[in-house]
Design a protein around this motif. Structure first.
Motif, mmCIF file in Angstrom:
data_model
loop_
_atom_site.group_PDB
_atom_site.id
_atom_site.type_symbol
_atom_site.label_atom_id
_atom_site.label_comp_id
_atom_site.label_asym_id
_atom_site.label_seq_id
_atom_site.Cartn_x
_atom_site.Cartn_y
_atom_site.Cartn_z
ATOM 1 N N LYS A 59 1.598 11.338 -5.452
ATOM 2 C CA LYS A 59 1.779 11.421 -3.999
ATOM 3 C C LYS A 59 0.819 10.458 -3.304
ATOM 4 N N TYR A 60 -0.418 10.417 -3.761
ATOM 5 C CA TYR A 60 -1.427 9.523 -3.195
ATOM 6 C C TYR A 60 -0.973 8.056 -3.330
ATOM 7 N N CYS A 61 -0.517 7.688 -4.520
ATOM 8 C CA CYS A 61 -0.058 6.307 -4.746
ATOM 9 C C CYS A 61 1.136 5.983 -3.846
ATOM 10 N N TRP A 62 2.094 6.899 -3.757
ATOM 11 C CA TRP A 62 3.272 6.696 -2.922
ATOM 12 C C TRP A 62 2.866 6.516 -1.462
ATOM 13 N N ASP A 63 1.957 7.375 -0.978
ATOM 14 C CA ASP A 63 1.510 7.290 0.418
ATOM 15 C C ASP A 63 0.790 5.961 0.689
ATOM 16 N N CYS A 64 -0.048 5.521 -0.254
ATOM 17 C CA CYS A 64 -0.743 4.231 -0.091
ATOM 18 C C CYS A 64 0.260 3.081 -0.014
ATOM 19 N N LEU A 65 1.251 3.101 -0.898
ATOM 20 C CA LEU A 65 2.263 2.042 -0.889
ATOM 21 C C LEU A 65 3.095 2.067 0.386
ATOM 22 N N MET A 66 3.430 3.264 0.865
ATOM 23 C CA MET A 66 4.218 3.377 2.090
ATOM 24 C C MET A 66 3.445 2.775 3.269
ATOM 25 N N ILE A 67 2.168 3.119 3.390
ATOM 26 C CA ILE A 67 1.360 2.584 4.491
ATOM 27 C C ILE A 67 1.192 1.079 4.337
ATOM 28 N N ASP A 68 0.997 0.604 3.113
ATOM 29 C CA ASP A 68 0.859 -0.837 2.891
ATOM 30 C C ASP A 68 2.133 -1.570 3.308
ATOM 31 N N ASN A 69 3.287 -1.033 2.951
ATOM 32 C CA ASN A 69 4.553 -1.664 3.339
ATOM 33 C C ASN A 69 4.736 -1.656 4.859
ATOM 34 N N GLN A 70 4.386 -0.549 5.500
ATOM 35 C CA GLN A 70 4.473 -0.496 6.956
ATOM 36 C C GLN A 70 3.510 -1.494 7.594
ATOM 37 N N SER A 71 2.336 -1.648 6.997
ATOM 38 C CA SER A 71 1.354 -2.593 7.516
ATOM 39 C C SER A 71 1.865 -4.033 7.422
ATOM 40 N N ARG A 72 2.554 -4.333 6.332
ATOM 41 C CA ARG A 72 3.151 -5.669 6.185
ATOM 42 C C ARG A 72 4.209 -5.906 7.263
ATOM 43 N N GLU A 91 -7.424 4.298 5.645
ATOM 44 C CA GLU A 91 -8.831 4.637 5.418
ATOM 45 C C GLU A 91 -9.006 6.146 5.249
ATOM 46 N N VAL A 92 -8.371 6.922 6.125
ATOM 47 C CA VAL A 92 -8.451 8.382 6.026
ATOM 48 C C VAL A 92 -7.781 8.860 4.742
ATOM 49 N N LEU A 93 -6.639 8.276 4.407
ATOM 50 C CA LEU A 93 -5.946 8.647 3.177
ATOM 51 C C LEU A 93 -6.835 8.412 1.964
#
Length: 102
Positions: A59-72, A91-93
């Motif tokens: 879940k942590y990895c998925w959430d990090c990737l989702m935020i990274d994609n949104q950031s892009r 950062e909070v995640l």
């Protein structure tokens, strides 16, 4: 676990709490279970805990990737406000393991 590994675990937990090491407790426990398994088979309780840690890590990895994609996407669309919001969320995640409601 033996006394030496218990001492190392306590030292690592203290450093995590102090912010010296940026690691989620679930990742520390995952490493501990890995080393327990190296010494022999896991108990039923340890196997359940391993499954929990793996689920939380996924879940942590998925959430990090989702935020990274949104950031892009925010970068490509030049939405700097959204990008800053996403950086704060990431950062909070990374500190808590949960996406904040900002």
């Amino acid at each position: 676990m033996n006394q030496h590994s218990d001492t190392l675990r306590i030292q690592c937990i203290r450093k995590i709490i102090q912010g010296v090491i940026k690691m989620l407790p679930v990742h520390l426990r995952l490493a501990e279970i890995f080393h327990i398994n190296m010494a022999g088979p896991l108990t039923l309780e340890e196997a359940k805990e391993l499954q929990y840690c793996l689920r939380e890590n996924a879940k942590y990895c998925w959430d990090c990737l989702m935020i990274d994609n949104q950031s892009r996407l925010a970068s490509v669309t030049h939405d700097h406000e959204w990008q800053l919001e996403l950086q704060r969320k990431l950062e909070v995640l990374r500190l808590t393991g949960r996406i904040p409601k900002i």
